[in-house]
Design a protein around this motif. Structure first.
Motif, mmCIF file in Angstrom:
data_model
loop_
_atom_site.group_PDB
_atom_site.id
_atom_site.type_symbol
_atom_site.label_atom_id
_atom_site.label_comp_id
_atom_site.label_asym_id
_atom_site.label_seq_id
_atom_site.Cartn_x
_atom_site.Cartn_y
_atom_site.Cartn_z
ATOM 1 N N MET A 121 45.706 52.881 -53.835
ATOM 2 C CA MET A 121 45.946 53.572 -52.566
ATOM 3 C C MET A 121 44.652 53.729 -51.772
ATOM 4 O O MET A 121 44.644 53.594 -50.542
ATOM 5 C CB MET A 121 46.562 54.954 -52.834
ATOM 6 C CG MET A 121 47.964 54.878 -53.406
ATOM 7 S SD MET A 121 48.611 56.521 -53.798
ATOM 8 C CE MET A 121 50.220 56.093 -54.473
ATOM 9 N N ALA A 122 43.568 53.994 -52.466
ATOM 10 C CA ALA A 122 42.275 54.139 -51.794
ATOM 11 C C ALA A 122 41.870 52.826 -51.129
ATOM 12 O O ALA A 122 41.380 52.817 -49.993
ATOM 13 C CB ALA A 122 41.207 54.572 -52.800
ATOM 14 N N LEU A 148 48.563 62.795 -55.718
ATOM 15 C CA LEU A 148 47.844 61.528 -55.889
ATOM 16 C C LEU A 148 46.599 61.433 -55.014
ATOM 17 O O LEU A 148 45.876 60.444 -55.050
ATOM 18 C CB LEU A 148 48.771 60.345 -55.580
ATOM 19 C CG LEU A 148 49.942 60.148 -56.535
ATOM 20 C CD1 LEU A 148 50.814 58.981 -56.083
ATOM 21 C CD2 LEU A 148 49.455 59.919 -57.962
ATOM 22 N N ARG A 149 46.373 62.477 -54.208
ATOM 23 C CA ARG A 149 45.190 62.459 -53.342
ATOM 24 C C ARG A 149 43.972 62.949 -54.114
ATOM 25 O O ARG A 149 43.465 64.052 -53.905
ATOM 26 C CB ARG A 149 45.406 63.340 -52.110
ATOM 27 C CG ARG A 149 46.509 62.877 -51.191
ATOM 28 C CD ARG A 149 46.620 63.824 -50.003
ATOM 29 N NE ARG A 149 47.863 63.653 -49.272
ATOM 30 C CZ ARG A 149 48.267 64.447 -48.296
ATOM 31 N NH1 ARG A 149 47.514 65.490 -47.942
ATOM 32 N NH2 ARG A 149 49.419 64.238 -47.679
ATOM 33 N N GLY A 150 43.505 62.083 -54.987
ATOM 34 C CA GLY A 150 42.351 62.425 -55.806
ATOM 35 C C GLY A 150 41.052 62.014 -55.152
ATOM 36 O O GLY A 150 40.989 61.705 -53.960
ATOM 37 N N ILE A 151 39.997 61.966 -55.937
ATOM 38 C CA ILE A 151 38.665 61.687 -55.406
ATOM 39 C C ILE A 151 38.574 60.309 -54.777
ATOM 40 O O ILE A 151 37.898 60.121 -53.759
ATOM 41 C CB ILE A 151 37.605 61.868 -56.517
ATOM 42 C CG1 ILE A 151 36.198 61.701 -55.917
ATOM 43 C CG2 ILE A 151 37.823 60.894 -57.664
ATOM 44 C CD1 ILE A 151 35.099 62.113 -56.851
ATOM 45 N N THR A 155 37.626 59.940 -50.927
ATOM 46 C CA THR A 155 36.377 59.230 -50.654
ATOM 47 C C THR A 155 36.605 58.068 -49.698
ATOM 48 O O THR A 155 35.783 57.805 -48.806
ATOM 49 C CB THR A 155 35.750 58.713 -51.962
ATOM 50 O OG1 THR A 155 35.503 59.819 -52.845
ATOM 51 C CG2 THR A 155 34.434 58.001 -51.693
ATOM 52 N N SER A 156 37.726 57.382 -49.858
ATOM 53 C CA SER A 156 38.062 56.283 -48.952
ATOM 54 C C SER A 156 38.247 56.797 -47.527
ATOM 55 O O SER A 156 37.774 56.186 -46.556
ATOM 56 C CB SER A 156 39.331 55.568 -49.426
ATOM 57 O OG SER A 156 39.633 54.466 -48.611
ATOM 58 N N LEU A 187 28.248 59.606 -55.131
ATOM 59 C CA LEU A 187 28.958 58.667 -54.260
ATOM 60 C C LEU A 187 29.543 59.369 -53.043
ATOM 61 O O LEU A 187 29.490 58.857 -51.920
ATOM 62 C CB LEU A 187 30.077 57.977 -55.052
ATOM 63 C CG LEU A 187 30.985 57.022 -54.268
ATOM 64 C CD1 LEU A 187 30.189 55.815 -53.801
ATOM 65 C CD2 LEU A 187 32.166 56.583 -55.126
ATOM 66 N N VAL A 188 30.102 60.551 -53.254
ATOM 67 C CA VAL A 188 30.713 61.313 -52.169
ATOM 68 C C VAL A 188 29.647 61.768 -51.179
ATOM 69 O O VAL A 188 29.784 61.612 -49.960
ATOM 70 C CB VAL A 188 31.478 62.526 -52.721
ATOM 71 C CG1 VAL A 188 32.045 63.365 -51.597
ATOM 72 C CG2 VAL A 188 32.581 62.071 -53.679
ATOM 73 N N TYR A 189 28.565 62.324 -51.694
ATOM 74 C CA TYR A 189 27.498 62.838 -50.832
ATOM 75 C C TYR A 189 26.803 61.719 -50.069
ATOM 76 O O TYR A 189 26.384 61.905 -48.923
ATOM 77 C CB TYR A 189 26.485 63.626 -51.675
ATOM 78 C CG TYR A 189 26.964 65.013 -52.019
ATOM 79 C CD1 TYR A 189 26.619 66.112 -51.230
ATOM 80 C CD2 TYR A 189 27.787 65.235 -53.118
ATOM 81 C CE1 TYR A 189 27.062 67.389 -51.531
ATOM 82 C CE2 TYR A 189 28.249 66.505 -53.428
ATOM 83 C CZ TYR A 189 27.885 67.583 -52.627
ATOM 84 O OH TYR A 189 28.340 68.843 -52.927
ATOM 85 N N ASN A 190 26.663 60.558 -50.700
ATOM 86 C CA ASN A 190 25.961 59.450 -50.056
ATOM 87 C C ASN A 190 26.624 59.037 -48.742
ATOM 88 O O ASN A 190 25.955 58.629 -47.792
ATOM 89 C CB ASN A 190 25.880 58.248 -50.995
ATOM 90 C CG ASN A 190 24.924 58.487 -52.146
ATOM 91 O OD1 ASN A 190 24.075 59.367 -52.090
ATOM 92 N ND2 ASN A 190 25.067 57.708 -53.197
ATOM 93 N N SER A 191 27.953 59.127 -48.697
ATOM 94 C CA SER A 191 28.665 58.739 -47.482
ATOM 95 C C SER A 191 28.248 59.607 -46.306
ATOM 96 O O SER A 191 27.928 59.111 -45.221
ATOM 97 C CB SER A 191 30.181 58.855 -47.702
ATOM 98 O OG SER A 191 30.633 57.945 -48.670
#
Length: 490
Positions: A121-122, A148-151, A155-156, A187-191
């Motif tokens: 899904m991402a 289902l809306r996980g990390i 992130t996507s 990974l999340v913070y880098n965005s």
């Protein structure tokens, strides 16, 4: 009697041991045989599915759907494997064939009823954004079940907002991830750090990095790269030094040449050439002779920025010795050599390229044409343009823009105006030319007192939609009253 009992127990134990050994051997043998069968099935399936990918690969036009080809594959009675299909989507994305990747993703669920996981899904959300835009991506996200809306999915979505440079929505998504305890990986913070860097919002970048530190979230090489790039952009020498030291002391990471290159570019911008050269030597120490052309391109560019012509030529010879040289590298080395007004060396490089090029890329001789025009070597520029044309090269707008100025300096005003018109015709729907390419022409004509020539160029610029009516009127007025205000006119 006791002896008989002992013998009987011994015999039973031996038999039991043999039976047990045989069972274990049978189970082990069965397990091995099963795994071998599975391995053979995977290989057969992989080979079969690769045949499908070979059918899809030639369809590079995104306007041509791959769905009929997928349907035909199934109609032929051939099997499909979801693991392989996922791999195909990954490959298509790597080739930037986002439309076809999305078509395959949709086909998996719409035609084959394959159940998607959060990762699928991402990926689909990312593809929808790239193909159909952010609104459609948001609609898809809103239809994903909450559980289902996980990390991966969040992130996507965050990356989509970052790519759109939508700061407010990116920050809101990040806050939602914090509330759901999903913001716990670099990974999340880098965005978001990337977006802050692109927007030059260094205060928020610092604040977000402090948040990572407070939460005990370790920086990875991407995080360090963004932090270092921010320091380089602001010429923060101490920040560059401290970050490089921190990266070098991080035993968990692999030191890469890009780190030192970013630091070197920051030192060059800040005017610390000795520090920059020290970083470039470290870059060389981390790349092998077979390193990517990108590493050599960066080194050549930065040595040129540091004023080290001998190093530029040395790296160029080393690169040619150990690598297949691409057009991109010629585009890098030509302006680097010409920084030192070394026309002779640039001519040799161009001859090298012309002797082996399969497709004549006009951008490469353009560097030398521009140099000739700056030096007043009009005949050489014209000769090179003719040679390029004979070899299959097609002069572009910049080819003509360069020579316009040379014609003006040589007093060939009519020819300059005709050539400028040719440049604007060749330009077509490309981006507007740099103002310098025609303001120089106007400045020259003004100083010469050629009012008629200047007016012709101004009207031509308006006819080709390079300037608006208001700018045209201001330029004409400036020319007529003798002003030289041709800068920042838009």
């Amino acid at each position: 009697m006791q002896m008989k009992l002992v013998r009987l127990l011994t015999i039973l134990g031996s038999v039991s041991s043999q039976i047990s050994h045989r069972n274990v051997s049978s189970i082990s043998s069965y397990s091995t045989a099963t795994e071998n069968l599975r391995s053979k099935w995977r290989r057969r399936m992989s080979n079969s599915m690769n045949a499908l990918f070979r059918r899809i690969s030639p369809l590079g036009d995104p306007k041509v759907s791959i769905v009929p080809m997928l349907d035909q594959w199934v109609q032929e009675g051939r099997a499909v494997d979801k693991v392989q299909l996922r791999d195909f989507i990954k490959r298509l994305r790597s080739f930037r064939r986002y439309t076809h990747a999305l078509q395959m993703s949709m086909w998996m669920t719409d035609n084959r009823y394959i159940i998607f996981n959060a990762g699928d899904m991402a990926i689909r959300l990312d593809l929808i954004h790239k193909v159909k835009g952010i609104e459609q991506a948001e609609n898809y996200f809103n239809n994903i079940p909450i559980q289902l809306r996980g990390i991966e999915v969040y992130t996507s979505l965050l990356n989509s907002y970052v790519n759109e440079k939508s700061l407010e929505k990116a920050e809101a998504t990040m806050q939602k991830m914090r509330d759901l305890a999903l913001a716990k990986y670099p990974l999340v913070y880098n965005s978001l750090l990337k977006l802050y860097y692109q927007n030059e919002n260094y205060e928020k970048l610092d604040s977000l990095m402090h948040e990572m530190e407070d939460k005990g979230i370790a920086c990875n090489k991407v995080t360090f790269g963004i932090r270092l790039s921010a320091y380089a952009a602001t010429c923060d020498v101490k920040g560059i030094e401290d970050t490089v030291t921190l990266i070098e002391s991080d035993s968990s990471g692999v030191l890469e040449w890009e780190t030192y290159f970013i630091a070197a570019s920051g030192y060059v911008k800040a005017g610390f050439l000795d520090k920059a050269l020290s970083m470039l030597k470290k870059v060389e120490g981390l790349i092998t002779n077979k390193a990517s052309s990108k590493a050599y391109d960066y080194l050549i560019t930065q040595y040129a920025a540091c004023g080290k012509k001998d190093e530029v030529l040395r790296l160029w010879e080393l690169y040619k010795k150990n690598n297949k040289v691409l057009n991109r590298s010629y585009i890098c080395v030509m302006p680097s050599i010409l920084k030192f007004d070394d026309i002779e060396s640039a001519e040799k490089v161009l001859q090298e390229w012309e002797s082996q090029c399969e497709h004549y890329d006009i951008r490469i001789p353009n560097f030398l044409i521009a140099a000739y025009c700056r030096k007043g070597l009009l005949q050489k520029a014209e000769t090179l343009i003719k040679r390029a044309t004979l070899k299959g090269g097609k002069p572009d707008a910049w080819t003509w823009f360069y020579i316009v100025t040379a014609y003006l300096r040589d007093g060939q005003t009519e020819k300059a105006v005709d050539t400028l018109e040719e440049a604007l015709v060749v330009r077509g729907d490309q981006r507007k030319p740099n103002e310098e390419s025609w303001t120089d022409s106007l400045e020259y004509l003004k100083e010469k007192g050629d009012l008629e020539g200047a007016e012709k160029i101004i009207k031509l610029l308006r006819d080709k939609d390079i300037i608006c009516v208001g700018v045209q009127d201001r330029l004409l007025n400036n020319v007529r009253v003798g002003k030289s205000n041709f800068d920042a006119i838009n």
